[in-house]
Design an enzyme around this catalytic site. Structure first.
Site, PDB file in Angstrom:
ATOM      1  N   LYS A  26      15.122 -11.310   4.900  1.00 43.30           N
ATOM      2  CA  LYS A  26      16.330 -12.302   4.696  1.00 43.30           C
ATOM      3  C   LYS A  26      16.732 -12.187   3.402  1.00 43.30           C
ATOM      4  CE  LYS A  26      15.171 -15.757   8.215  1.00 43.30           C
ATOM      5  NZ  LYS A  26      14.216 -16.485   8.496  1.00 43.30           N
ATOM      6  N   GLU A  71       0.843  -3.484  -9.157  1.00 39.04           N
ATOM      7  CA  GLU A  71      -0.086  -4.498  -9.338  1.00 39.04           C
ATOM      8  C   GLU A  71      -1.035  -4.500  -8.704  1.00 39.04           C
ATOM      9  OE1 GLU A  71       2.808  -7.999  -7.734  1.00 39.04           O
ATOM     10  OE2 GLU A  71       0.835  -8.250  -6.946  1.00 39.04           O
ATOM     11  N   CYS A  84       6.700  -7.011  -9.082  1.00 35.72           N
ATOM     12  CA  CYS A  84       7.215  -5.986  -8.138  1.00 35.72           C
ATOM     13  C   CYS A  84       8.239  -5.116  -8.806  1.00 35.72           C
ATOM     14  CB  CYS A  84       7.813  -6.577  -6.762  1.00 35.72           C
ATOM     15  SG  CYS A  84       6.739  -7.448  -5.915  1.00 35.72           S
ATOM     16  N   HIS A 143      15.314  -5.255  -3.765  1.00 32.79           N
ATOM     17  CA  HIS A 143      14.079  -5.685  -3.428  1.00 32.79           C
ATOM     18  C   HIS A 143      13.593  -6.549  -2.132  1.00 32.79           C
ATOM     19  CE1 HIS A 143       9.684  -6.772  -3.936  1.00 32.79           C
ATOM     20  NE2 HIS A 143      10.084  -7.892  -4.287  1.00 32.79           N
TER      21      HIS A 143
END
Ligand SMILES: [Zn+2]
Lengths: 350, 135
Positions: free
Chosen positions: A243, A83, A115, A238
Protein backbone atom coordinates in the site's frame (compact mmCIF):
# COMPACT_ATOMS: atom_id res chain seq x y z
CA UNK A 1 21.41 19.98 -3.80
CA UNK A 2 21.41 17.45 -6.61
CA UNK A 3 24.01 14.71 -6.06
CA UNK A 4 25.85 14.34 -9.35
CA UNK A 5 29.53 13.60 -9.87
CA UNK A 6 31.81 15.56 -12.23
CA UNK A 7 32.50 12.45 -14.32
CA UNK A 8 29.39 10.81 -15.78
CA UNK A 9 28.67 7.41 -14.21
CA UNK A 10 26.19 4.62 -14.71
CA UNK A 11 25.26 1.02 -13.93
CA UNK A 12 27.65 -1.43 -15.63
CA UNK A 13 25.94 -4.54 -14.25
CA UNK A 14 23.25 -5.62 -11.81
CA UNK A 15 22.26 -8.86 -10.12
CA UNK A 16 19.40 -10.04 -7.94
CA UNK A 17 19.03 -12.69 -5.28
CA UNK A 18 15.91 -14.06 -3.56
CA UNK A 19 16.01 -17.25 -1.47
CA UNK A 20 13.88 -20.24 -2.37
CA UNK A 21 11.57 -20.57 0.62
CA UNK A 22 8.20 -18.82 0.97
CA UNK A 23 6.09 -18.31 4.07
CA UNK A 24 2.48 -17.48 3.13
CA UNK A 25 0.90 -14.65 5.10
CA UNK A 26 -1.99 -17.03 5.82
CA UNK A 27 0.42 -19.19 7.88
CA UNK A 28 1.36 -16.30 10.18
CA UNK A 29 -2.33 -15.44 10.38
CA UNK A 30 -3.23 -19.06 11.25
CA UNK A 31 -0.79 -19.10 14.19
CA UNK A 32 -1.53 -15.70 15.70
CA UNK A 33 -5.16 -14.82 14.91
CA UNK A 34 -6.68 -18.24 14.18
CA UNK A 35 -6.92 -17.14 10.55
CA UNK A 36 -9.15 -14.17 11.34
CA UNK A 37 -6.68 -11.30 10.83
CA UNK A 38 -5.82 -11.45 7.12
CA UNK A 39 -2.38 -10.70 5.73
CA UNK A 40 -1.03 -7.57 4.03
CA UNK A 41 0.86 -9.65 1.43
CA UNK A 42 0.55 -13.04 -0.26
CA UNK A 43 3.85 -14.49 0.97
CA UNK A 44 7.40 -13.58 1.88
CA UNK A 45 10.80 -15.00 0.94
CA UNK A 46 12.66 -16.74 3.75
CA UNK A 47 16.39 -17.49 3.78
CA UNK A 48 17.31 -21.17 4.05
CA UNK A 49 19.22 -22.48 7.09
CA UNK A 50 22.56 -22.11 5.29
CA UNK A 51 21.93 -18.59 3.99
CA UNK A 52 22.67 -15.15 5.38
CA UNK A 53 23.30 -11.64 4.08
CA UNK A 54 26.89 -12.59 3.14
CA UNK A 55 26.06 -15.70 1.11
CA UNK A 56 23.09 -13.99 -0.58
CA UNK A 57 25.24 -10.97 -1.44
CA UNK A 58 27.82 -13.27 -3.05
CA UNK A 59 25.27 -14.65 -5.51
CA UNK A 60 23.85 -11.22 -6.38
CA UNK A 61 27.40 -9.90 -6.86
CA UNK A 62 28.33 -12.79 -9.15
CA UNK A 63 25.23 -12.02 -11.24
CA UNK A 64 26.22 -8.34 -11.44
CA UNK A 65 29.76 -9.24 -12.53
CA UNK A 66 28.42 -11.60 -15.19
CA UNK A 67 26.17 -8.88 -16.62
CA UNK A 68 28.95 -6.29 -16.56
CA UNK A 69 31.35 -8.82 -18.14
CA UNK A 70 34.06 -7.68 -15.73
CA UNK A 71 37.02 -9.35 -14.05
CA UNK A 72 36.37 -8.92 -10.28
CA UNK A 73 39.91 -7.58 -9.89
CA UNK A 74 38.82 -4.26 -11.48
CA UNK A 75 36.50 -3.52 -8.53
CA UNK A 76 37.96 -0.91 -6.19
CA UNK A 77 35.12 -1.11 -3.64
CA UNK A 78 32.78 -3.80 -2.32
CA UNK A 79 30.12 -2.21 -0.13
CA UNK A 80 27.24 -4.07 1.51
CA UNK A 81 24.26 -2.21 2.97
CA UNK A 82 22.16 -4.26 5.39
CA UNK A 83 20.62 -4.35 8.83
CA UNK A 84 21.25 -8.10 9.14
CA UNK A 85 25.01 -8.43 8.84
CA UNK A 86 25.99 -11.93 10.09
CA UNK A 87 28.63 -10.59 12.50
CA UNK A 88 28.32 -7.68 14.92
CA UNK A 89 32.05 -7.10 14.40
CA UNK A 90 33.64 -8.38 11.17
CA UNK A 91 32.60 -6.96 7.83
CA UNK A 92 30.22 -8.79 5.51
CA UNK A 93 31.95 -6.99 2.65
CA UNK A 94 35.30 -8.74 3.14
CA UNK A 95 33.60 -12.15 2.92
CA UNK A 96 31.83 -11.08 -0.27
CA UNK A 97 34.97 -9.52 -1.76
CA UNK A 98 36.99 -12.69 -1.11
CA UNK A 99 34.30 -15.02 -2.48
CA UNK A 100 33.89 -13.13 -5.75
CA UNK A 101 37.66 -12.79 -6.25
CA UNK A 102 37.94 -9.02 -5.72
CA UNK A 103 40.60 -9.06 -2.94
CA UNK A 104 43.09 -7.70 -1.98
CA UNK A 105 43.40 -4.32 -3.80
CA UNK A 106 39.87 -3.27 -2.87
CA UNK A 107 38.05 -1.03 -0.42
CA UNK A 108 35.46 -2.91 1.65
CA UNK A 109 32.88 -1.65 4.13
CA UNK A 110 29.44 -2.37 5.51
CA UNK A 111 26.79 0.32 5.40
CA UNK A 112 23.91 0.86 7.79
CA UNK A 113 20.83 3.05 7.57
CA UNK A 114 17.91 0.70 8.13
CA UNK A 115 16.27 -0.01 4.76
CA UNK A 116 18.22 2.56 2.76
CA UNK A 117 21.70 1.21 3.52
CA UNK A 118 21.92 -0.20 -0.01
CA UNK A 119 21.12 3.02 -1.89
CA UNK A 120 23.55 4.84 0.41
CA UNK A 121 26.31 2.47 -0.70
CA UNK A 122 25.15 3.05 -4.29
CA UNK A 123 25.45 6.85 -3.94
CA UNK A 124 28.92 6.47 -2.42
CA UNK A 125 29.91 4.28 -5.37
CA UNK A 126 28.69 7.08 -7.69
CA UNK A 127 31.05 9.42 -5.86
CA UNK A 128 34.02 7.04 -5.91
CA UNK A 129 33.71 6.39 -9.63
CA UNK A 130 32.56 9.92 -10.42
CA UNK A 131 35.66 11.44 -8.82
CA UNK A 132 37.95 9.24 -10.88
CA UNK A 133 39.30 7.43 -7.81
CA UNK A 134 37.95 4.17 -9.20
CA UNK A 135 36.54 2.84 -12.45
CA UNK A 136 34.22 0.28 -10.86
CA UNK A 137 32.59 -0.08 -7.43
CA UNK A 138 30.11 -2.69 -6.21
CA UNK A 139 27.15 -1.61 -4.04
CA UNK A 140 24.81 -4.19 -2.50
CA UNK A 141 21.53 -3.91 -0.58
CA UNK A 142 20.66 -7.23 1.07
CA UNK A 143 18.72 -8.35 4.13
CA UNK A 144 17.31 -11.34 5.97
CA UNK A 145 14.94 -9.28 8.07
CA UNK A 146 13.33 -10.64 11.22
CA UNK A 147 10.09 -9.62 12.89
CA UNK A 148 9.19 -10.47 16.45
CA UNK A 149 6.89 -13.54 16.49
CA UNK A 150 3.30 -12.33 16.38
CA UNK A 151 4.28 -8.77 15.47
CA UNK A 152 2.75 -7.12 12.39
CA UNK A 153 6.23 -7.15 10.81
CA UNK A 154 6.31 -10.93 10.86
CA UNK A 155 3.94 -11.06 7.88
CA UNK A 156 6.24 -8.97 5.70
CA UNK A 157 9.88 -9.15 6.93
CA UNK A 158 11.42 -11.00 3.99
CA UNK A 159 14.81 -11.87 2.52
CA UNK A 160 16.56 -10.82 -0.68
CA UNK A 161 18.31 -7.96 -2.39
CA UNK A 162 20.45 -6.83 -5.27
CA UNK A 163 23.95 -5.84 -6.32
CA UNK A 164 24.95 -3.01 -8.66
CA UNK A 165 28.30 -2.26 -10.26
CA UNK A 166 28.71 1.46 -10.78
CA UNK A 167 31.12 2.32 -13.59
CA UNK A 168 31.94 4.98 -16.17
CA UNK A 169 28.95 6.14 -18.24
CA UNK A 170 30.46 4.88 -21.49
CA UNK A 171 30.41 1.29 -20.14
CA UNK A 172 26.93 1.42 -18.64
CA UNK A 173 23.58 -0.20 -19.33
CA UNK A 174 22.00 2.80 -17.64
CA UNK A 175 23.37 6.31 -17.09
CA UNK A 176 22.80 7.84 -13.64
CA UNK A 177 21.27 11.29 -14.15
CA UNK A 178 21.44 12.36 -10.53
CA UNK A 179 20.40 11.60 -6.99
CA UNK A 180 18.81 13.41 -4.07
CA UNK A 181 18.81 12.52 -0.36
CA UNK A 182 16.31 13.74 2.25
CA UNK A 183 17.10 12.98 5.90
CA UNK A 184 15.71 13.96 9.32
CA UNK A 185 15.91 12.54 12.85
CA UNK A 186 12.65 10.57 13.11
CA UNK A 187 12.05 7.82 15.72
CA UNK A 188 9.82 5.57 13.61
CA UNK A 189 11.69 2.28 13.97
CA UNK A 190 14.80 1.19 15.86
CA UNK A 191 16.70 -1.67 17.42
CA UNK A 192 19.10 -1.29 20.34
CA UNK A 193 22.36 -3.28 20.56
CA UNK A 194 21.98 -6.94 21.63
CA UNK A 195 18.25 -6.87 20.89
CA UNK A 196 17.05 -9.48 18.43
CA UNK A 197 13.96 -7.70 17.17
CA UNK A 198 13.24 -4.06 16.34
CA UNK A 199 10.75 -1.68 17.94
CA UNK A 200 8.46 0.43 15.84
CA UNK A 201 6.52 3.49 16.89
CA UNK A 202 3.40 2.79 14.83
CA UNK A 203 2.37 6.43 15.22
CA UNK A 204 5.46 7.37 13.24
CA UNK A 205 5.63 4.83 10.41
CA UNK A 206 3.25 6.38 7.87
CA UNK A 207 2.99 10.11 7.27
CA UNK A 208 5.86 11.55 9.36
CA UNK A 209 8.32 8.89 8.26
CA UNK A 210 7.74 7.03 4.99
CA UNK A 211 5.61 9.52 3.06
CA UNK A 212 7.34 12.69 4.23
CA UNK A 213 10.79 11.47 3.20
CA UNK A 214 9.90 9.48 0.07
CA UNK A 215 7.73 12.22 -1.42
CA UNK A 216 10.30 14.93 -0.65
CA UNK A 217 13.31 13.11 -2.13
CA UNK A 218 11.44 12.02 -5.26
CA UNK A 219 9.84 15.43 -5.88
CA UNK A 220 13.03 17.41 -5.25
CA UNK A 221 15.04 15.10 -7.50
CA UNK A 222 12.56 15.53 -10.33
CA UNK A 223 12.46 19.31 -9.76
CA UNK A 224 16.27 19.48 -9.87
CA UNK A 225 16.44 17.45 -13.08
CA UNK A 226 13.43 19.13 -14.67
CA UNK A 227 11.67 15.77 -15.12
CA UNK A 228 8.04 14.80 -14.56
CA UNK A 229 6.37 11.47 -13.73
CA UNK A 230 5.34 11.03 -17.39
CA UNK A 231 9.04 11.16 -18.41
CA UNK A 232 9.60 7.84 -16.60
CA UNK A 233 8.91 4.43 -18.08
CA UNK A 234 8.94 2.94 -14.58
CA UNK A 235 9.41 3.85 -10.94
CA UNK A 236 10.14 1.80 -7.85
CA UNK A 237 9.67 2.82 -4.23
CA UNK A 238 10.70 1.16 -0.98
CA UNK A 239 8.13 -1.55 -0.20
CA UNK A 240 7.39 -2.16 3.50
CA UNK A 241 4.02 -3.43 2.18
CA UNK A 242 2.12 -2.95 -1.09
CA UNK A 243 0.00 0.00 0.00
CA UNK A 244 2.71 2.52 0.92
CA UNK A 245 4.58 2.46 -2.42
CA UNK A 246 1.31 2.47 -4.38
CA UNK A 247 0.05 5.49 -2.45
CA UNK A 248 3.37 7.36 -2.71
CA UNK A 249 3.44 6.78 -6.47
CA UNK A 250 -0.13 8.04 -6.83
CA UNK A 251 0.55 11.14 -4.74
CA UNK A 252 3.55 12.01 -6.93
CA UNK A 253 1.50 11.55 -10.12
CA UNK A 254 2.67 8.13 -11.34
CA UNK A 255 0.21 5.72 -12.95
CA UNK A 256 -0.12 2.16 -11.57
CA UNK A 257 1.40 0.61 -14.71
CA UNK A 258 4.63 2.56 -14.07
CA UNK A 259 5.18 0.84 -10.71
CA UNK A 260 3.81 -2.65 -11.45
CA UNK A 261 7.04 -4.33 -12.69
CA UNK A 262 9.10 -3.26 -9.69
CA UNK A 263 6.49 -4.04 -7.04
CA UNK A 264 7.72 -7.38 -5.68
CA UNK A 265 6.59 -7.04 -2.06
CA UNK A 266 3.42 -9.16 -2.51
CA UNK A 267 5.59 -12.15 -3.58
CA UNK A 268 8.81 -11.72 -1.57
CA UNK A 269 7.88 -9.41 1.30
CA UNK A 270 9.81 -6.40 2.53
CA UNK A 271 13.45 -7.11 1.79
CA UNK A 272 14.56 -4.01 3.75
CA UNK A 273 17.86 -2.71 2.32
CA UNK A 274 17.22 -4.90 -0.72
CA UNK A 275 13.67 -3.72 -1.37
CA UNK A 276 13.84 -0.84 -3.86
CA UNK A 277 17.09 -2.17 -5.39
CA UNK A 278 15.56 -5.58 -6.05
CA UNK A 279 12.55 -3.88 -7.62
CA UNK A 280 14.93 -1.95 -9.88
CA UNK A 281 16.53 -5.18 -11.13
CA UNK A 282 13.10 -6.47 -12.16
CA UNK A 283 12.51 -3.24 -14.08
CA UNK A 284 15.91 -3.39 -15.81
CA UNK A 285 15.13 -6.98 -16.87
CA UNK A 286 12.23 -5.59 -18.92
CA UNK A 287 13.42 -2.09 -19.86
CA UNK A 288 14.06 -0.91 -23.42
CA UNK A 289 17.03 1.32 -24.34
CA UNK A 290 16.66 5.05 -23.65
CA UNK A 291 14.05 4.74 -20.92
CA UNK A 292 14.04 6.66 -17.65
CA UNK A 293 13.58 4.85 -14.33
CA UNK A 294 13.13 6.41 -10.90
CA UNK A 295 14.22 4.54 -7.77
CA UNK A 296 13.31 5.82 -4.30
CA UNK A 297 14.47 4.10 -1.12
CA UNK A 298 13.41 4.72 2.46
CA UNK A 299 15.25 4.00 5.67
CA UNK A 300 13.80 4.42 9.14
CA UNK A 301 15.43 6.89 11.40
CA UNK A 302 14.75 8.42 8.76
CA UNK A 303 15.71 9.22 5.20
CA UNK A 304 15.11 8.58 1.53
CA UNK A 305 17.42 8.46 -1.50
CA UNK A 306 15.97 9.11 -4.94
CA UNK A 307 17.96 8.23 -8.06
CA UNK A 308 17.10 8.86 -11.70
CA UNK A 309 18.63 6.63 -14.38
CA UNK A 310 18.33 6.36 -18.15
CA UNK A 311 18.96 3.04 -19.91
CA UNK A 312 21.36 2.68 -22.86
CA UNK A 313 21.38 0.23 -25.77
CA UNK A 314 23.82 -1.96 -23.76
CA UNK A 315 20.96 -3.20 -21.60
CA UNK A 316 19.72 -5.59 -24.28
CA UNK A 317 22.95 -7.57 -24.68
CA UNK A 318 23.74 -7.67 -20.94
CA UNK A 319 20.50 -8.62 -19.20
CA UNK A 320 20.51 -12.30 -20.16
CA UNK A 321 24.07 -12.92 -18.97
CA UNK A 322 22.59 -13.73 -15.52
CA UNK A 323 19.24 -15.05 -14.23
CA UNK A 324 16.40 -12.55 -14.37
CA UNK A 325 14.83 -11.45 -11.09
CA UNK A 326 11.55 -13.15 -11.94
CA UNK A 327 13.41 -16.49 -12.15
CA UNK A 328 14.23 -16.07 -8.46
CA UNK A 329 10.76 -14.80 -7.60
CA UNK A 330 9.06 -17.73 -9.32
CA UNK A 331 11.38 -20.35 -7.80
CA UNK A 332 9.46 -21.14 -4.61
CA UNK A 333 9.18 -23.80 -1.97
CA UNK A 334 6.37 -23.17 0.46
CA UNK A 335 7.11 -23.79 4.14
CA UNK A 336 4.83 -23.79 7.17
CA UNK A 337 5.26 -21.76 10.34
CA UNK A 338 7.03 -24.62 12.10
CA UNK A 339 9.75 -24.95 9.50
CA UNK A 340 10.02 -21.15 9.39
CA UNK A 341 10.64 -21.10 13.14
CA UNK A 342 13.36 -23.69 12.71
CA UNK A 343 15.07 -22.08 9.69
CA UNK A 344 15.10 -18.62 11.27
CA UNK A 345 16.13 -19.98 14.69
CA UNK A 346 13.26 -18.63 16.68
CA UNK A 347 13.46 -21.60 19.08
CA UNK A 348 16.04 -21.60 21.84
CA UNK A 349 17.46 -25.11 22.05
CA UNK A 350 19.38 -24.60 25.31
CA UNK B 1 39.76 -26.54 12.67
CA UNK B 2 41.97 -23.58 13.59
CA UNK B 3 41.31 -20.06 12.33
CA UNK B 4 44.62 -19.94 10.30
CA UNK B 5 43.67 -23.17 8.51
CA UNK B 6 40.25 -21.74 7.58
CA UNK B 7 41.97 -18.71 6.19
CA UNK B 8 44.37 -20.70 3.98
CA UNK B 9 41.54 -22.81 2.55
CA UNK B 10 39.27 -19.86 1.86
CA UNK B 11 39.96 -19.23 -1.80
CA UNK B 12 39.61 -22.92 -2.62
CA UNK B 13 36.43 -23.22 -0.61
CA UNK B 14 34.61 -19.94 -1.37
CA UNK B 15 34.83 -20.07 -5.12
CA UNK B 16 36.31 -23.41 -6.24
CA UNK B 17 39.75 -22.23 -7.22
CA UNK B 18 41.87 -25.25 -8.14
CA UNK B 19 44.84 -25.70 -10.43
CA UNK B 20 45.54 -26.48 -14.06
CA UNK B 21 48.46 -28.64 -15.21
CA UNK B 22 50.74 -26.72 -17.60
CA UNK B 23 51.98 -29.96 -19.14
CA UNK B 24 48.79 -31.83 -20.03
CA UNK B 25 46.03 -29.31 -19.29
CA UNK B 26 44.26 -31.42 -16.63
CA UNK B 27 42.17 -29.41 -14.18
CA UNK B 28 42.76 -30.24 -10.50
CA UNK B 29 40.41 -29.82 -7.58
CA UNK B 30 41.23 -29.63 -4.78
CA UNK B 31 44.63 -28.14 -5.63
CA UNK B 32 47.48 -30.61 -4.98
CA UNK B 33 50.43 -29.09 -6.90
CA UNK B 34 51.26 -32.35 -8.70
CA UNK B 35 49.20 -33.49 -11.67
CA UNK B 36 47.62 -36.92 -11.05
CA UNK B 37 47.47 -37.52 -14.84
CA UNK B 38 51.09 -36.88 -15.81
CA UNK B 39 52.89 -36.35 -12.46
CA UNK B 40 54.27 -32.97 -13.59
CA UNK B 41 54.00 -29.91 -11.28
CA UNK B 42 50.70 -27.99 -11.50
CA UNK B 43 50.73 -24.61 -9.77
CA UNK B 44 48.64 -22.42 -12.07
CA UNK B 45 45.41 -21.37 -10.26
CA UNK B 46 42.22 -22.20 -12.12
CA UNK B 47 38.69 -21.02 -11.26
CA UNK B 48 36.19 -23.80 -11.94
CA UNK B 49 32.91 -23.00 -13.65
CA UNK B 50 31.01 -24.66 -10.80
CA UNK B 51 28.88 -26.68 -13.21
CA UNK B 52 28.62 -30.45 -12.99
CA UNK B 53 26.37 -33.47 -12.51
CA UNK B 54 25.46 -35.61 -9.51
CA UNK B 55 27.59 -38.78 -9.67
CA UNK B 56 26.29 -40.38 -6.49
CA UNK B 57 24.60 -39.16 -3.30
CA UNK B 58 23.46 -40.07 0.17
CA UNK B 59 21.19 -38.40 2.72
CA UNK B 60 22.51 -37.57 6.19
CA UNK B 61 20.15 -37.74 9.17
CA UNK B 62 22.74 -37.97 11.97
CA UNK B 63 25.04 -35.00 11.42
CA UNK B 64 28.49 -34.49 12.87
CA UNK B 65 28.97 -31.62 15.32
CA UNK B 66 28.43 -28.20 13.75
CA UNK B 67 26.11 -29.48 11.00
CA UNK B 68 23.02 -30.30 13.10
CA UNK B 69 21.12 -27.24 11.87
CA UNK B 70 20.98 -28.63 8.33
CA UNK B 71 19.67 -32.20 8.83
CA UNK B 72 18.41 -33.96 6.89
CA UNK B 73 20.78 -32.99 4.09
CA UNK B 74 22.18 -34.66 1.00
CA UNK B 75 25.88 -35.11 0.37
CA UNK B 76 26.86 -35.80 -3.22
CA UNK B 77 29.84 -36.67 -5.32
CA UNK B 78 29.67 -34.16 -8.14
CA UNK B 79 31.42 -34.75 -11.47
CA UNK B 80 32.56 -31.27 -12.51
CA UNK B 81 32.34 -30.33 -16.21
CA UNK B 82 36.14 -29.88 -16.15
CA UNK B 83 36.66 -33.46 -14.96
CA UNK B 84 37.34 -33.75 -11.21
CA UNK B 85 34.95 -35.41 -8.75
CA UNK B 86 34.23 -33.39 -5.62
CA UNK B 87 32.25 -34.24 -2.53
CA UNK B 88 29.88 -31.52 -1.29
CA UNK B 89 26.51 -30.84 0.29
CA UNK B 90 23.53 -30.22 -1.96
CA UNK B 91 21.35 -27.28 -0.97
CA UNK B 92 17.94 -25.85 -1.88
CA UNK B 93 16.81 -29.32 -2.85
CA UNK B 94 14.42 -31.82 -1.31
CA UNK B 95 15.86 -35.30 -0.86
CA UNK B 96 13.34 -36.95 -3.19
CA UNK B 97 14.28 -34.59 -6.07
CA UNK B 98 17.92 -35.73 -6.20
CA UNK B 99 18.90 -38.21 -8.90
CA UNK B 100 22.11 -39.42 -10.49
CA UNK B 101 23.01 -37.29 -13.50
CA UNK B 102 21.10 -34.25 -12.22
CA UNK B 103 22.84 -31.05 -13.45
CA UNK B 104 23.98 -28.86 -10.58
CA UNK B 105 25.76 -25.53 -10.11
CA UNK B 106 28.04 -24.24 -7.37
CA UNK B 107 26.82 -21.72 -4.80
CA UNK B 108 28.58 -20.29 -1.75
CA UNK B 109 26.72 -20.97 1.50
CA UNK B 110 27.26 -21.32 5.23
CA UNK B 111 28.91 -24.70 5.81
CA UNK B 112 28.66 -24.55 9.59
CA UNK B 113 28.96 -22.32 12.62
CA UNK B 114 31.36 -22.86 15.47
CA UNK B 115 28.75 -22.29 18.16
CA UNK B 116 26.80 -19.08 18.84
CA UNK B 117 29.96 -17.02 19.39
CA UNK B 118 32.41 -18.65 16.97
CA UNK B 119 33.38 -18.36 13.36
CA UNK B 120 30.86 -18.79 10.55
CA UNK B 121 32.43 -21.01 7.90
CA UNK B 122 31.36 -20.43 4.28
CA UNK B 123 32.08 -22.66 1.33
CA UNK B 124 30.79 -24.25 -1.83
CA UNK B 125 27.67 -26.38 -2.08
CA UNK B 126 25.70 -27.39 -5.15
CA UNK B 127 22.09 -26.84 -6.12
CA UNK B 128 19.89 -27.84 -9.03
CA UNK B 129 20.32 -25.48 -11.96
CA UNK B 130 18.36 -22.37 -11.07
CA UNK B 131 16.89 -22.06 -14.55
CA UNK B 132 15.54 -25.63 -14.40
CA UNK B 133 14.08 -25.23 -10.92
CA UNK B 134 12.14 -22.12 -11.89
CA UNK B 135 10.92 -23.63 -15.16
ZN1 LIG C 1 49.29 -33.08 -16.25
Amino acid sequence: MLLKPIRDVGIAGYGAYVPRYRLPGSEVDRIWTDGQGGSPIEEKAVAGPDEDTASMSVEAARNALARAGLNPQVLRAVWVGSESHPYAVKPTSTIVAEAIGAVPAVQAADWEFACKAGTEAFQAAMGLVGSGMADYALAIGMDTAQGRPGDALEYTAGAGGAAFIVGPAEDSLAIIEGSFSYVTDTPDFFRRPMQHYPQHGSRFTGDPAYFRHVLASAQQLMDSLGTKPEDYAAAVFHQPNSKFPERAARMLGFRPEQTRTGLLCPMVGNTYAGSSMLGLTAILDEAQPDERVLIVSFGSGAGSDAISIRTTEKIEERRDRAPRTQVYVQRRKEIDYGLYVRYRRKLHMH
Amino acid sequence: MSIPRHWRLQNQRYSMVGEVCNACGAKLFPPRDVCPECSKPAYEPYRFSGNGKVYSYSTVYQAPSGYEAFVPYTVALVKLDEGPLVSAQLTDVDGEEVEIGMPVEMVTRKLREEGEDGLIVYGYKFRRLLREEAA
